[in-house]
Scaffold this motif. Structure first.
Motif, mmCIF file in Angstrom:
data_model
loop_
_atom_site.group_PDB
_atom_site.id
_atom_site.type_symbol
_atom_site.label_atom_id
_atom_site.label_comp_id
_atom_site.label_asym_id
_atom_site.label_seq_id
_atom_site.Cartn_x
_atom_site.Cartn_y
_atom_site.Cartn_z
ATOM 1 N N THR A 125 55.225 41.288 -33.632
ATOM 2 C CA THR A 125 56.611 41.674 -33.332
ATOM 3 C C THR A 125 57.391 40.481 -32.789
ATOM 4 O OG1 THR A 125 56.002 43.976 -32.962
ATOM 5 C CG2 THR A 125 58.018 43.222 -31.888
ATOM 6 N N GLN A 139 59.932 48.048 -34.510
ATOM 7 C CA GLN A 139 58.707 48.855 -34.402
ATOM 8 C C GLN A 139 59.016 50.238 -33.808
ATOM 9 O OE1 GLN A 139 55.486 46.737 -32.505
ATOM 10 N NE2 GLN A 139 54.021 48.357 -32.933
ATOM 11 N N ASP A 164 58.842 46.313 -39.314
ATOM 12 C CA ASP A 164 57.755 46.239 -38.328
ATOM 13 C C ASP A 164 56.988 47.561 -38.302
ATOM 14 O OD1 ASP A 164 56.068 45.680 -36.235
ATOM 15 O OD2 ASP A 164 57.635 44.878 -34.917
ATOM 16 N N GLU A 165 55.837 47.572 -38.913
ATOM 17 C CA GLU A 165 54.974 48.767 -39.052
ATOM 18 C C GLU A 165 55.769 49.979 -39.565
ATOM 19 O OE1 GLU A 165 52.056 49.464 -36.097
ATOM 20 O OE2 GLU A 165 52.046 47.410 -35.391
HETATM 21 MG MG MG Z 1 54.197 44.952 -32.631
#
Ligand code: MG
Ligand code: ADP
Length: 222
Positions: free
Chosen positions: A41, A75, A162-163
């Protein structure tokens, strides 16, 4: 081309990257794997200039000012609970004249187009009928889909995710992959995603890197 050149960065007593470099070709899909806390991140925050490197630089198409070229899905989804799903997708219109349009007519035309596209994306993502819901009434996976739709709405050439699929079930994931690849083709997007899932990474990406020991290592895709 997105370039990270010899980046060194850390938080106090926690050096995360030392001379980290990466080049991503325009139009590529790249995945970054790595254990929790390895700095994935943080790497995105460096690319989006939320963090400044101690050494090195980031550039896009050889320019160092590129904020308007990036769309960033964080995220945590950062959806506003007091706004509806559609209200969240149209938040950009709360900024005074976000697209620097001339006159009200242009402004409302753009807003209408945005709304239509938002509806189309929500429908494709299986969220038709949820436009007026509060994000608090949605599951984690549904919220992630809203967040992904918001990132796609801007049609910016570089997409950082992010994910993005961590809370989404495998069947829905495949549908989202298709949407993402369609959008990539249509708008010639360059996509950089963080994931924990090596199978997802391999399926979606042109290149996969692992972030370990303060450096990126390229994975061999068979
Ligand atoms: Mg992360
Ligand atoms: P990842 O996304 O790979 O799980 P992060 O980039 O979120 O990792 O965090 C990497 C490391 O940096 C972790 O040890 C985390 O605790 C630390 N960290 C993240 N943000 C901050 C911050 N704002 N201040 C201090 N340390 C931070």
């Amino acid at each position: 081309m997105l370039v990270l050149e010899n980046i060194t960065f850390g938080y106090p007593n926690n050096t995360l990257f030392e001379n980290l470099s990466l080049k991503i070709k325009s139009g590529d899909v790249v995945s970054i794997l790595g254990p929790s806390g390895s700095g994935k991140t943080t790497l995105f925050k460096l690319i989006t200039s939320l963090n400044k490197p101690a050494k090195g630089y980031v550039s896009i198409e050889s320019e160092k000012c590129f904020a308007s070229k990036i769309s960033y899905m964080t995220q945590e989804d950062l959806l506003l609970e007091h706004k509806s799903v559609m209200g969240n997708l149209l938040m950009v219109f709360k900024i005074k004249n976000p697209f620097k349009l001339k006159g009200f007519k242009e402004y409302f035309r753009k807003k209408k187009l945005f709304r239509e596209k938002a509806l189309m994306l929500l429908t494709q993502m299986g969220l038709h009928g949820y436009e007026d819901f509060s994000p608090s009434a949605l599951s984690k996976g549904m919220r992630q889909r809203v967040s992904l739709a918001r990132a796609l709405l801007f049609e910016r050439p570089y997409l950082l995710l992010d994910e993005p699929f961590s809370g989404v079930d495998p069947k829905r994931r495949k549908i989202l992959f298709q949407i993402l690849l369609q959008m990539k083709k249509k708008y010639n997007l360059t996509i950089l995603q963080i994931t924990h899932d090596i199978v997802d990474a391999r399926e979606l990406s042109d290149h996969v890197y692992s972030l370990t020991d303060k450096a990126l290592t390229k994975e061999v895709l068979s």
